[in-house]
Design a protein around this motif. Structure first.
Motif, PDB file in Angstrom:
ATOM      1  N   UNK A 102     107.692 -64.430  31.169  1.00 22.90           N
ATOM      2  CA  UNK A 102     107.850 -65.734  31.806  1.00 22.90           C
ATOM      3  C   UNK A 102     106.742 -66.016  32.818  1.00 22.90           C
ATOM      4  N   UNK A 103     105.660 -65.223  32.739  1.00 22.61           N
ATOM      5  CA  UNK A 103     104.471 -65.412  33.576  1.00 22.61           C
ATOM      6  C   UNK A 103     104.787 -65.243  35.065  1.00 22.61           C
ATOM      7  N   UNK A 104     105.681 -64.327  35.374  1.00 16.05           N
ATOM      8  CA  UNK A 104     106.015 -64.059  36.769  1.00 16.05           C
ATOM      9  C   UNK A 104     105.150 -62.954  37.375  1.00 16.05           C
ATOM     10  N   UNK A 105     104.403 -62.241  36.528  1.00 18.45           N
ATOM     11  CA  UNK A 105     103.536 -61.157  37.009  1.00 18.45           C
ATOM     12  C   UNK A 105     102.155 -61.343  36.382  1.00 18.45           C
ATOM     13  N   UNK A 156     101.462 -54.584  36.347  1.00 17.63           N
ATOM     14  CA  UNK A 156     102.820 -54.880  36.809  1.00 17.63           C
ATOM     15  C   UNK A 156     103.745 -55.159  35.635  1.00 17.63           C
ATOM     16  N   UNK A 157     103.227 -55.839  34.618  1.00 13.50           N
ATOM     17  CA  UNK A 157     104.060 -56.082  33.432  1.00 13.50           C
ATOM     18  C   UNK A 157     104.398 -54.789  32.716  1.00 13.50           C
ATOM     19  N   UNK A 166     106.982 -58.366  28.330  1.00 14.39           N
ATOM     20  CA  UNK A 166     106.025 -59.017  27.456  1.00 14.39           C
ATOM     21  C   UNK A 166     105.435 -58.137  26.363  1.00 14.39           C
ATOM     22  N   UNK A 167     104.305 -58.617  25.839  1.00 14.28           N
ATOM     23  CA  UNK A 167     103.657 -58.051  24.647  1.00 14.28           C
ATOM     24  C   UNK A 167     102.755 -56.895  25.066  1.00 14.28           C
TER      25      UNK A 167
END
Length: 321
Positions: A232-235, A240-241, A247-248
């Motif tokens: 959700x583009x929060x990091x 960090x992801x 994510x991917x």
């Protein structure tokens, strides 16, 4: 072509610096030592296709590198190719056509392209037109590929959790239907396991059942892992992801939460499938083990290895001492 389900397996080159022939040479030299038969070459890292045309000097330099190594190659055409981009259709076709030409020159028999996507307002206004346009482009590309001895593998992408774009092939069942309607002998599917895992909670489909349905159209794989948590583009930072499992991530198989024990037996691929790996460069320390995992999966699908033994390799992803 072999009647075996899996024709070969191997790693990719997506993390290379752009246009780095010396880096590609060194990487392929390292890959020779691993238990793999093929390497998936990432077109957008070669800088051979520029503005939809092949730069001959660059193409020749890369061919010299590829021919130095006793490996076989397949191609991932530029990730930006999108046959639902109607305003940019001419350039989309030029890049796709040039990519098939690269396969012909380099003796590559499989080429991955991405399935289409469009802004949600464009999709709602003209979905049928977009799907028709994509099928016609697939047929045209299929004719070109067949003449070059190449099979096209259309990849399922990741659903947009923000809802701003419609990613037509995010649901593997929808992509399977699109390929069946295309009905071309040189057009099949590329099953990206990680993409389907991330799309399932967004589009709301059963992960294993949808992949099993798609697998009947598939002759190219992208093997990797993640945790099924949409980005959700929060990091902003990839590190960090990774820490948060978002994510991917393109993790080694076994590092995420994909249930390979459920997935492997459900697959019904076409004969001659390439079991390729898409691994992030940050995991290169264990790439030899990941190559071994893909080879074990391929041997299972070829009825050469029991499921438990194939899973054993992927369940121990840390580098063995």
């Amino acid at each position: 072509m072999t009647n075996q389900i899996c024709r070969g397996s191997g790693l990719n080159t997506n993390f290379l610096a752009a246009g780095d022939a010396a880096g590609l040479d060194a990487l392929l030299g390292q890959y020779e030592a691993y238990d793999q038969s093929h390497v998936e070459i990432t077109s957008r890292r070669l800088d051979v296709i520029v503005g939809g045309r092949i730069i001959e000097e660059r193409a020749s330099a890369m061919q010299t590198v590829l021919e130095k190594h006793p490996l076989s190659y397949v191609l991932h055409a530029d990730h930006a190719i999108n046959f639902m981009d109607l305003p940019g259709a001419d350039m989309q076709w030029a890049v796709a056509e040039a990519s098939v030409d690269l396969c012909r020159r380099y003796g590559m028999t499989s080429m991955v392209i991405h399935s289409g996507n469009a802004p949600v307002d464009v999709w709602l206004d003209s979905a049928d037109k977009l799907l028709d346009q994509e099928r016609e482009a697939f047929k045209r590309l299929g004719d070109l590929a067949a003449n070059a001895g190449v099979r096209i593998a259309v990849e399922n992408l990741i659903a947009d959790p923000s809802g701003k774009r419609v990613v037509s092939g995010a649901d593997p069942r929808r992509l399977a239907d699109q390929l069946r309607r295309t009905d071309h002998p040189a057009i099949g599917g590329c099953l990206d396991f990680g993409h389907a895992y991330l799309s399932a909670p967004v589009v709301n489909f059963d992960f294993v059942e949808a992949m099993a349905a798609f697998s009947e159209e598939v002759w190219h794989l992208h093997l990797h892992d993640n945790f099924g948590r949409p980005d959700l583009k929060t990091h902003a930072d990839e590190g960090s992801r990774v820490s948060m499992g978002i994510g991917d991530l393109h993790l080694p198989m076994g590092w995420g939460t994909i249930r390979w024990d459920k997935v492997l037996p459900a697959m019904k691929f076409r004969a001659g499938t390439y079991a390729m790996i898409e691994l992030r460069g940050r995991y290169r320390a264990v790439e030899d083990q990941v190559a071994a995992s893909a080879k074990a999966f391929a041997r299972y699908w070829n009825s050469e290895l029991p499921l438990a033994e194939a899973l054993e390799v992927a369940q121990r992803p840390e580098k063995q001492q």
